[in-house]
Design a protein around this motif. Structure first.
Motif, PDB file in Angstrom:
ATOM      1  N   GLU A 358     133.781 -64.112 153.085  1.00  0.00           N
ATOM      2  CA  GLU A 358     134.638 -65.299 153.124  1.00  0.00           C
ATOM      3  C   GLU A 358     133.972 -66.432 153.884  1.00  0.00           C
ATOM      4  O   GLU A 358     134.098 -67.601 153.512  1.00  0.00           O
ATOM      5  N   ALA A 362     133.031 -69.987 152.170  1.00  0.00           N
ATOM      6  CA  ALA A 362     133.620 -71.219 152.699  1.00  0.00           C
ATOM      7  C   ALA A 362     132.540 -72.226 153.089  1.00  0.00           C
ATOM      8  O   ALA A 362     132.691 -73.438 152.875  1.00  0.00           O
ATOM      9  N   HIS A 365     130.825 -73.733 149.604  1.00  0.00           N
ATOM     10  CA  HIS A 365     131.574 -74.159 148.417  1.00  0.00           C
ATOM     11  C   HIS A 365     131.447 -75.640 148.120  1.00  0.00           C
ATOM     12  O   HIS A 365     131.591 -76.056 146.978  1.00  0.00           O
TER      13      HIS A 365
END
Length: 381
Positions: A358, A362, A365
């Motif tokens: 994650e 993040a 992106h």
């Protein structure tokens, strides 16, 4: 004994003869007409395999600069790869490719764009990349587009011979494109590289609004008695998305084409939205890409990253650690290690199926994927 080297002017003439024998028939223009820059020792860095003075193989190699927002990416393109039929099966193609890859890095390029997807390339760290929506514009859809209120605001017509400066200005406005001078733009349009391979001819159309050229489209369409090897298709375009879509529709109807194929790159969101009701298929970009120098590529693309996320864009590093294996680093995050195809997909392919934590997802992106111009446009090799 065989020797692999960059061709001189005299040797290039032998390469032209070999390429014409392999790729052309009596109906097609010679390769040097369709690819004038590639078959010139002034611009190209093409390699040949020789046995004594006899040319046995050819690798066409041409430098270019890709513009991605504020970033400038140094690349080479590889195409027109051929081996004399009498010399096939001896490993010459692989040996030439090894020499090409070394040369590309030494010459200062970060990427090698390859017009080819066969195992010769994929075994040698040339990976599939990108995403294209191939829009299939038929007569019914074309009539619907031209009847729309958006299309009615444009005057659609063939280009006039003196309008190269106006078209080049529109072409230069694209955020993602090959760097082209006015001479390049006009010369490549006249050369008809990809179209000449499939027995089609270029047609250049413009859209005017209030007397000003707002868009253009170069399309490959049938002409005369030539029997094409594939359906008509769009080569290159620029300008307002609704005007571009109108030009595709105009070309379809004006040339009485059953279906015009339009390969729209994933980052052309406005054009995809205008054409979203038209039937389409999904595919990857034409050919493969080899990362010749990842550290250099990171520095070249960093201005684009800084536009989208200055904090992460300034700190992200990528290094080659072993053959076709890479490490991505950011402060406060564990090092991310990826194989070459994984990294290539992460860099250039939307919705790439790469498992990330994650935290890494993040962080990246806003930076990835990176858009690249179409390799099937005017700069096709």
């Amino acid at each position: 004994m065989t020797n692999i080297r960059i061709l001189n002017e005299e040797e290039m003439q032998a390469a032209i003869l070999l390429a014409n024998r392999i790729f052309r028939d009596a109906e097609q223009v010679p390769m040097q007409s369709g690819f004038p820059y590639l078959y010139s020792t002034t611009y190209g860095h093409s390699f040949g395999t020789f046995e004594g003075d006899r040319l046995l193989g050819f690798n066409g190699l041409l430098p270019a600069v890709l513009r991605v927002g504020p970033a400038a990416i140094n690349v080479f393109s590889l195409g027109s790869v051929c081996i004399d039929p009498e010399a096939r099966g001896r490993g010459y193609a692989s040996s030439m490719l090894d020499n090409v890859k070394d040369h590309v890095k030494n010459a200062g390029a970060s990427l090698l764009l390859v017009t080819g997807t066969r195992s010769l390339y994929t075994r040698a760290a040339c990976h599939l990349f990108g995403a294209v929506t191939r829009v299939l514009l038929d007569q019914s859809c074309a009539h619907s587009i031209l009847a729309s209120k958006e299309s009615q605001q444009y005057h659609l017509r063939a280009m006039k011979p003196y309008e190269w400066l106006q078209l080049h200005k529109v072409a230069r406005s694209r955020d993602v494109h090959y760097e082209q001078s006015v001479w390049d733009f006009a010369g490549l349009t006249k050369a008809e590289a990809y179209a000449s391979c499939v027995k089609l001819k270029h047609q250049v159309l413009v859209a005017e609004r209030n007397g000003k050229v707002t868009a253009f489209a170069v399309v490959a369409v049938p002409k005369g008695t030539l029997q094409s090897r594939r359906p008509p298709f769009a080569i290159e375009w620029a300008g307002d998305a609704s005007a571009v879509a109108s030009l595709f529709a105009f070309a379809t109807i004006n040339s009485d084409i059953a279906t015009l194929e339009v390969p729209v790159n994933w980052h052309e969101h406005e054009l995809l939205e205008v054409l979203h009701r038209v039937p389409s298929t999904s595919e990857q970009n034409l050919g493969t890409v080899y990362i010749a120098n990842i550290e250099q590529f990171v520095e070249e693309i960093r201005p684009y990253w800084m536009q989208h996320d200055a904090s992460v864009g300034a700190q992200l590093t990528i290094h080659l650690v072993t053959d076709d294996e890479y490490e991505l680093s950011l402060p406060q995050l564990p090092t991310l290690r990826l194989r070459g195809q994984q990294l290539t997909s992460l860099l250039f392919t939307p919705a790439a199926q790469i498992k990330l934590t994650e935290e890494w997802a993040a962080a990246l992106h806003k930076l990835l994927p990176i858009p690249l111009p179409s390799t099937s446009g005017l700069n096709y090799i």
